[in-house]
Design a protein around this motif. Structure first.
Motif, PDB file in Angstrom:
ATOM      1  N   ALA A 125     -14.317  47.008  24.324  1.00 24.37           N
ATOM      2  CA  ALA A 125     -13.084  47.660  23.855  1.00 24.37           C
ATOM      3  C   ALA A 125     -13.347  49.118  23.484  1.00 24.37           C
ATOM      4  CB  ALA A 125     -12.511  46.899  22.669  1.00 24.37           C
TER       5      ALA A 125
ATOM      6  N   GLU B 195     -11.783  52.249  25.501  1.00 24.34           N
ATOM      7  CA  GLU B 195     -10.822  53.066  24.757  1.00 24.34           C
ATOM      8  C   GLU B 195     -11.419  54.404  24.318  1.00 24.34           C
ATOM      9  OE1 GLU B 195      -7.735  52.309  24.384  1.00 24.34           O
ATOM     10  OE2 GLU B 195      -7.735  50.204  24.975  1.00 24.34           O
TER      11      GLU B 195
ATOM     12  N   SER C 157     -12.644  54.987  21.546  1.00 26.07           N
ATOM     13  CA  SER C 157     -12.105  55.193  20.202  1.00 26.07           C
ATOM     14  C   SER C 157     -12.297  53.901  19.419  1.00 26.07           C
ATOM     15  CB  SER C 157     -10.620  55.551  20.257  1.00 26.07           C
ATOM     16  OG  SER C 157     -10.010  55.385  18.990  1.00 26.07           O
TER      17      SER C 157
ATOM     18  N   THR D 246     -10.892  53.322  16.562  1.00 28.08           N
ATOM     19  CA  THR D 246      -9.572  52.991  16.011  1.00 28.08           C
ATOM     20  C   THR D 246      -8.752  52.188  17.020  1.00 28.08           C
ATOM     21  OG1 THR D 246      -9.570  54.996  14.656  1.00 28.08           O
ATOM     22  CG2 THR D 246      -7.447  53.926  15.032  1.00 28.08           C
ATOM     23  N   ARG D 247      -8.676  52.694  18.256  1.00 28.53           N
ATOM     24  CA  ARG D 247      -7.902  51.979  19.279  1.00 28.53           C
ATOM     25  C   ARG D 247      -8.554  50.645  19.626  1.00 28.53           C
ATOM     26  NH1 ARG D 247      -7.450  57.306  21.314  1.00 28.53           N
ATOM     27  NH2 ARG D 247      -9.089  56.939  22.863  1.00 28.53           N
ATOM     28  N   ALA D 248      -9.891  50.604  19.634  1.00 32.41           N
ATOM     29  CA  ALA D 248     -10.583  49.353  19.928  1.00 32.41           C
ATOM     30  C   ALA D 248     -10.289  48.302  18.861  1.00 32.41           C
ATOM     31  CB  ALA D 248     -12.088  49.598  20.032  1.00 32.41           C
TER      32      ALA D 248
ATOM     33  N   ARG E 220      -7.581  48.146  17.015  1.00 28.87           N
ATOM     34  CA  ARG E 220      -6.200  47.715  17.224  1.00 28.87           C
ATOM     35  C   ARG E 220      -6.109  46.733  18.392  1.00 28.87           C
ATOM     36  NH1 ARG E 220      -3.964  52.481  18.446  1.00 28.87           N
ATOM     37  NH2 ARG E 220      -4.147  53.087  16.271  1.00 28.87           N
ATOM     38  N   ARG E 221      -6.831  47.038  19.469  1.00 31.41           N
ATOM     39  CA  ARG E 221      -6.792  46.191  20.667  1.00 31.41           C
ATOM     40  C   ARG E 221      -7.384  44.810  20.420  1.00 31.41           C
ATOM     41  NH1 ARG E 221      -9.752  48.109  26.279  1.00 31.41           N
ATOM     42  NH2 ARG E 221     -10.753  46.139  26.781  1.00 31.41           N
TER      43      ARG E 221
ATOM     44  N   HIS F 149      -7.568  43.329  17.453  1.00 34.44           N
ATOM     45  CA  HIS F 149      -6.972  42.752  16.242  1.00 34.44           C
ATOM     46  C   HIS F 149      -8.012  42.593  15.137  1.00 34.44           C
ATOM     47  CE1 HIS F 149      -3.458  41.996  18.737  1.00 34.44           C
ATOM     48  NE2 HIS F 149      -4.230  41.343  19.597  1.00 34.44           N
TER      49      HIS F 149
ATOM     50  N   GLN G 237     -11.297  48.405  11.598  1.00 32.34           N
ATOM     51  CA  GLN G 237     -12.239  49.344  12.209  1.00 32.34           C
ATOM     52  C   GLN G 237     -13.648  49.188  11.658  1.00 32.34           C
ATOM     53  OE1 GLN G 237     -10.800  53.352  12.473  1.00 32.34           O
ATOM     54  NE2 GLN G 237     -12.839  54.219  12.740  1.00 32.34           N
TER      55      GLN G 237
ATOM     56  N   ARG H  87     -14.973  62.931  19.193  1.00 35.70           N
ATOM     57  CA  ARG H  87     -14.920  61.996  20.327  1.00 35.70           C
ATOM     58  C   ARG H  87     -16.028  60.959  20.242  1.00 35.70           C
ATOM     59  NH1 ARG H  87     -17.388  64.880  25.666  1.00 35.70           N
ATOM     60  NH2 ARG H  87     -19.323  65.674  24.756  1.00 35.70           N
TER      61      ARG H  87
END
Length: 307
Positions: free
Chosen positions: A11, A15, A17, A19-21, A23-24, A26, A29, A54
């Motif tokens: 993830a 991503e 990221s 943060t996005r990982a 979220r993806r 569930h 962080q 980054r």
């Protein structure tokens, strides 16, 4: 090395990221970050370069990513095998297809498959980048199956029809030819040479689509640079643009030509023929859902003479 660690790693890698990982997947962080740190300690190498701006994969991370994807796929296959024995075929099936395809009755095929295997989560998407994009998604395990167009003969400068790492079930083979408006000076000619259309504007698909790649290579080998008047995203719309007088096109026989004012003209020497095929990645065994879909395709081929 645990499954959840690999899921977090993939993830973050996809991503770029945390943060996005999170979220993806569930998860919070801090859990994702801690899991990645444990994985890095176990492997003895950093997997990501982190900064406030980054997240970037290291060489070790790049090496791990395809193996992690394969490991997760293998776990999914193992789980699906048990689920299949217990409850019938389940799981997910991701299929990519080319735009304007009429040789296969896709709605009928999907309906038949859904009636037989209602527990399968089926997704069907049209390629945004043509065959090249579909093959890339197969290699990345983002798709399970894909309807693709590939050259049916080996010619200089073009890839072999045997695509590395991909198995092809051929549905039909097509011989492209020129189509021109009915009132065009070439409409009454039985055959024309590539040189005869060197100055003609062409209607074609974008770069990366099989028809465009094949035609560009045919003209390049003939020493001719074509002028593309317009690029369209759907092969089936090309006859309409040709009929309007925008340009000529080199395409396989299309169902969309029927009832239009376009005239086919053969090229001499002939254009490179190409195959419509259903492709799958050979680095992993097909899932039971993919095998069940493959078994139904031939029953839903409605025409092999036109795309």
């Amino acid at each position: 090395m645990e499954q959840r660690q690999l899921q977090f790693f993939v993830a973050v890698a996809e991503e770029l990221s945390f943060t996005r990982a999170a979220r993806r997947t569930h998860a919070v962080q801090s859990t994702v970050s801690a899991s990645i740190r444990v994985l890095e300690r176990e492997l003895g190498a950093p997997l990501f370069q982190r900064s406030t701006a980054r997240v970037v994969l290291t060489e070790a991370g790049k090496a791990l990513l395809p193996e992690a994807r394969r490991a997760l796929d293998a776990l999914d296959l193992a789980r699906a095998a048990v689920d299949g024995v217990r409850d019938g075929i389940g799981g997910s099936l991701r299929i990519g297809t080319l735009s304007g395809l009429t040789a296969v009755d896709l709605p009928g095929l999907v309906r038949d498959f859904r009636e037989r295997h209602p527990r399968v989560q089926l997704s069907l998407g049209v390629a945004a980048a043509g065959t090249e994009g579909l093959l890339a998604d197969l290699h990345a395990h983002a798709l399970d199956l894909a309807f693709v167009g590939v050259p049916s003969a080996v010619v200089p400068g073009m890839p072999s029809p045997v695509v590395p790492g991909v198995h092809l079930d051929v549905i039909a083979t097509y011989q492209p030819r020129l189509i021109v408006p009915a009132g065009h000076p070439l409409a009454g000619r039985g055959t024309v040479s590539p040189a005869a259309v060197a100055d003609e504007p062409f209607v074609d698909l974008p770069t990366g689509f099989c028809n465009r790649v094949r035609t560009d290579n045919d003209f390049r080998l003939a020493g001719i640079t074509r002028r593309i008047a317009i690029e369209v995203g759907d092969l089936s719309t090309i006859p309409g643009y040709v009929e309007s007088g925008i340009g000529v096109a080199l395409v396989p026989p299309l169902a969309a030509e029927e009832g239009t004012g376009v005239v086919p003209v053969d090229l001499d020497p002939p254009a490179t023929s190409w195959m419509l095929a259903l492709a799958r990645n050979t680095t992993v065994a097909p899932t039971r859902a993919a095998s069940a879909f493959l078994a139904l395709v031939d029953d839903h081929v409605v025409r092999r003479d036109r795309y």
